[in-house]
Enzyme design. Structure first.
Site, PDB file in Angstrom:
ATOM      1  N   ASP A   9       0.880  -1.149   0.000  1.00  0.00           N
ATOM      2  CA  ASP A   9       0.000   0.000   0.000  1.00  0.00           C
ATOM      3  C   ASP A   9       0.935   1.222   0.000  1.00  0.00           C
ATOM      4  OD1 ASP A   9      -2.383   1.582   0.577  1.00  0.00           O
ATOM      5  OD2 ASP A   9      -1.571   1.779   2.595  1.00  0.00           O
ATOM      6  N   LEU A  10       0.424   2.396  -0.300  1.00  0.00           N
ATOM      7  CA  LEU A  10       1.301   3.576  -0.347  1.00  0.00           C
ATOM      8  C   LEU A  10       1.160   4.455   0.910  1.00  0.00           C
ATOM      9  CD1 LEU A  10       3.288   5.411  -1.922  1.00  0.00           C
ATOM     10  CD2 LEU A  10       1.302   6.475  -2.989  1.00  0.00           C
ATOM     11  N   ASP A  11       0.006   5.109   1.017  1.00  0.00           N
ATOM     12  CA  ASP A  11      -0.202   6.044   2.132  1.00  0.00           C
ATOM     13  C   ASP A  11      -0.196   5.308   3.462  1.00  0.00           C
ATOM     14  OD1 ASP A  11      -0.682   8.436   0.616  1.00  0.00           O
ATOM     15  OD2 ASP A  11      -2.579   7.559   0.020  1.00  0.00           O
ATOM     16  N   THR A  17       1.757   9.884   4.105  1.00  0.00           N
ATOM     17  CA  THR A  17       0.872  10.892   3.508  1.00  0.00           C
ATOM     18  C   THR A  17      -0.488  10.880   4.200  1.00  0.00           C
ATOM     19  OG1 THR A  17       0.686   9.255   1.771  1.00  0.00           O
ATOM     20  CG2 THR A  17       1.838  11.284   1.222  1.00  0.00           C
ATOM     21  N   LYS A  45      -8.939   6.006   5.927  1.00  0.00           N
ATOM     22  CA  LYS A  45      -7.690   5.434   5.415  1.00  0.00           C
ATOM     23  C   LYS A  45      -7.974   4.310   4.431  1.00  0.00           C
ATOM     24  CE  LYS A  45      -4.681   6.633   9.265  1.00  0.00           C
ATOM     25  NZ  LYS A  45      -3.825   6.125  10.342  1.00  0.00           N
ATOM     26  N   SER A 114      -2.466   0.771  -4.363  1.00  0.00           N
ATOM     27  CA  SER A 114      -2.943   1.942  -3.601  1.00  0.00           C
ATOM     28  C   SER A 114      -4.265   2.462  -4.140  1.00  0.00           C
ATOM     29  CB  SER A 114      -1.881   3.046  -3.696  1.00  0.00           C
ATOM     30  OG  SER A 114      -2.405   4.280  -3.276  1.00  0.00           O
ATOM     31  N   ALA A 115      -5.072   3.024  -3.241  1.00  0.00           N
ATOM     32  CA  ALA A 115      -6.346   3.626  -3.652  1.00  0.00           C
ATOM     33  C   ALA A 115      -6.141   5.032  -4.199  1.00  0.00           C
ATOM     34  CB  ALA A 115      -7.285   3.687  -2.452  1.00  0.00           C
ATOM     35  N   LYS A 145     -11.101  -0.448  -1.791  1.00  0.00           N
ATOM     36  CA  LYS A 145     -10.895  -1.326  -0.641  1.00  0.00           C
ATOM     37  C   LYS A 145     -12.047  -1.075   0.336  1.00  0.00           C
ATOM     38  CE  LYS A 145      -5.905  -0.415  -1.001  1.00  0.00           C
ATOM     39  NZ  LYS A 145      -4.758   0.313  -0.417  1.00  0.00           N
ATOM     40  N   GLU A 169      -0.153  -3.292   4.606  1.00  0.00           N
ATOM     41  CA  GLU A 169      -1.268  -2.331   4.673  1.00  0.00           C
ATOM     42  C   GLU A 169      -1.354  -1.633   6.026  1.00  0.00           C
ATOM     43  OE1 GLU A 169      -3.907  -0.648   3.892  1.00  0.00           O
ATOM     44  OE2 GLU A 169      -4.112  -1.134   1.789  1.00  0.00           O
ATOM     45  N   ASP A 170      -1.783  -0.361   6.011  1.00  0.00           N
ATOM     46  CA  ASP A 170      -1.969   0.357   7.284  1.00  0.00           C
ATOM     47  C   ASP A 170      -3.444   0.598   7.596  1.00  0.00           C
ATOM     48  OD1 ASP A 170      -2.339   2.333   5.213  1.00  0.00           O
ATOM     49  OD2 ASP A 170      -2.260   3.842   6.800  1.00  0.00           O
TER      50      ASP A 170
HETATM   51  P1  B16 Z   1      -6.305  10.301  -3.428  1.00  0.00           P
HETATM   52  P2  B16 Z   1      -3.623   4.061   0.067  1.00  0.00           P
HETATM   53  C1  B16 Z   1      -5.501   5.981   0.017  1.00  0.00           C
HETATM   54  O1  B16 Z   1      -4.214   5.530  -0.294  1.00  0.00           O
HETATM   55  C2  B16 Z   1      -5.538   6.754   1.321  1.00  0.00           C
HETATM   56  O2  B16 Z   1      -5.231   5.922   2.406  1.00  0.00           O
HETATM   57  C3  B16 Z   1      -6.918   7.337   1.520  1.00  0.00           C
HETATM   58  O3  B16 Z   1      -6.958   8.075   2.726  1.00  0.00           O
HETATM   59  C4  B16 Z   1      -7.259   8.220   0.319  1.00  0.00           C
HETATM   60  O4  B16 Z   1      -8.573   8.736   0.423  1.00  0.00           O
HETATM   61  C5  B16 Z   1      -7.140   7.395  -0.968  1.00  0.00           C
HETATM   62  O5  B16 Z   1      -5.837   6.847  -1.067  1.00  0.00           O
HETATM   63  C6  B16 Z   1      -7.388   8.233  -2.206  1.00  0.00           C
HETATM   64  O6  B16 Z   1      -6.330   9.131  -2.356  1.00  0.00           O
HETATM   65  O7  B16 Z   1      -7.224  11.364  -2.943  1.00  0.00           O
HETATM   66  O8  B16 Z   1      -4.853  10.702  -3.447  1.00  0.00           O
HETATM   67  O9  B16 Z   1      -6.745   9.700  -4.748  1.00  0.00           O
HETATM   68  O10 B16 Z   1      -3.541   4.015   1.541  1.00  0.00           O
HETATM   69  O11 B16 Z   1      -4.561   3.056  -0.558  1.00  0.00           O
HETATM   70  O12 B16 Z   1      -2.261   4.111  -0.600  1.00  0.00           O
HETATM   71 MG    MG Z   2      -2.745   3.204   3.380  1.00  0.00          MG
END
Ligand code: B16
Ligand code: MG
Length: 218
Positions: A9-11, A17, A45, A114-115, A145, A169-170
């Site tokens: 996962d990224l964030d 982030t 998240k 990542s989302a 997710k 994943e976090d």
């Molecule tokens: P964006 P991940 C997710 O990233 C974040 O955890 C989540 O808080 C955020 O709403 C989502 O990405 C969308 O991000 O606005 O940059 O498209 O944790 O799946 O890497």
């Molecule tokens: Mg995350």
């Protein structure tokens, strides 16, 4: 021994982030008279931008027009990107490079799941864009997710069976997605929040080379 696929996962896993998402959502919510707690933020998240705003509006019992919805999403993303533009390599979380290098050295698959629709931009800022064999992000999926789509697409892109994949994943939603995908789920963060994960570590500094070796050999 079959090749394993490690999906990150990224964030909140590679970079923190999550704190910038929190600041940007908090300010946006305040501008429309809504406040939310750190506990409620856990629910944001890993979920998509659209879903995040829907949740915040529901917490504040607020209904708005589609036009306003689009404007607010844009506003949040603009503020979020102002934080991202300041990012550099020093924001890569502790021991992430060690784990990534070990995976690459032992010739296992490595993917991003990542989302975020800003994933490539963030990876570029922290000089990690080139390390992944595959990148699946918010632009490639239709279901957020805890739907397993993002991780299943990652496995497919790596050409590795889901049961041979390991997800870092976090978020609660992300751990659930990995579990539904029949992958090994490794929670990075709080053990009380991520209790559905197969393994939980506070951060990557706790993840030993021996454990990584076990995952590769299993
Ligand atoms: P964006 P991940 C997710 O990233 C974040 O955890 C989540 O808080 C955020 O709403 C989502 O990405 C969308 O991000 O606005 O940059 O498209 O944790 O799946 O890497
Ligand atoms: Mg995350």
């Amino acid at each position: 021994m079959s090749k394993k696929g490690f999906i990150f996962d990224l964030d909140g896993v590679i970079v923190d982030t999550a704190k910038y998402h929190f600041l940007a959502w908090k300010a946006l919510a305040k501008s429309i008279g809504i406040d939310f707690s750190v506990e409620q933020n856990e629910q944001l998240k890993g979920v998509s931008r659209v879903r995040s705003l829907e949740k915040i509006l529901a917490w504040g019992n607020k209904t708005i027009s589609n036009e306003q919805f689009t404007t607010l999403m844009q506003k949040k993303n603009d503020e979020y990107l102002s934080y991202i533009s300041q990012m550099g390599e020093s924001e890569v979380l502790p021991d992430v490079p060690r784990i990534i290098n070990s995976i690459i050295k032992s010739k296992q698959g490595i993917a991003l799941g990542s989302a975020s629709k800003n994933a490539r931009q963030i990876l570029k800022k922290v000089s990690l864009l080139g390390v992944f064999d595959a990148i699946v992000d918010g632009n490639d999926v239709t279901k957020a997710k805890p739907d397993p789509e993002v991780f299943l697409k990652g496995a497919e892109a790596l050409d590795i069976k889901p049961e041979h994949c390991i997800v870092f994943e976090d978020s609660v939603a992300g751990i659930q997605a990995a579990n539904v995908a029949n992958m090994i789920s490794i929670g990075i963060g709080d053990k009380d929040v991520l209790h559905e994960a197969d393994y939980i570590y506070k951060d990557f500094t706790e993840l030993s080379p021996e454990f990584l070796e076990t995952l590769i050999k299993r």
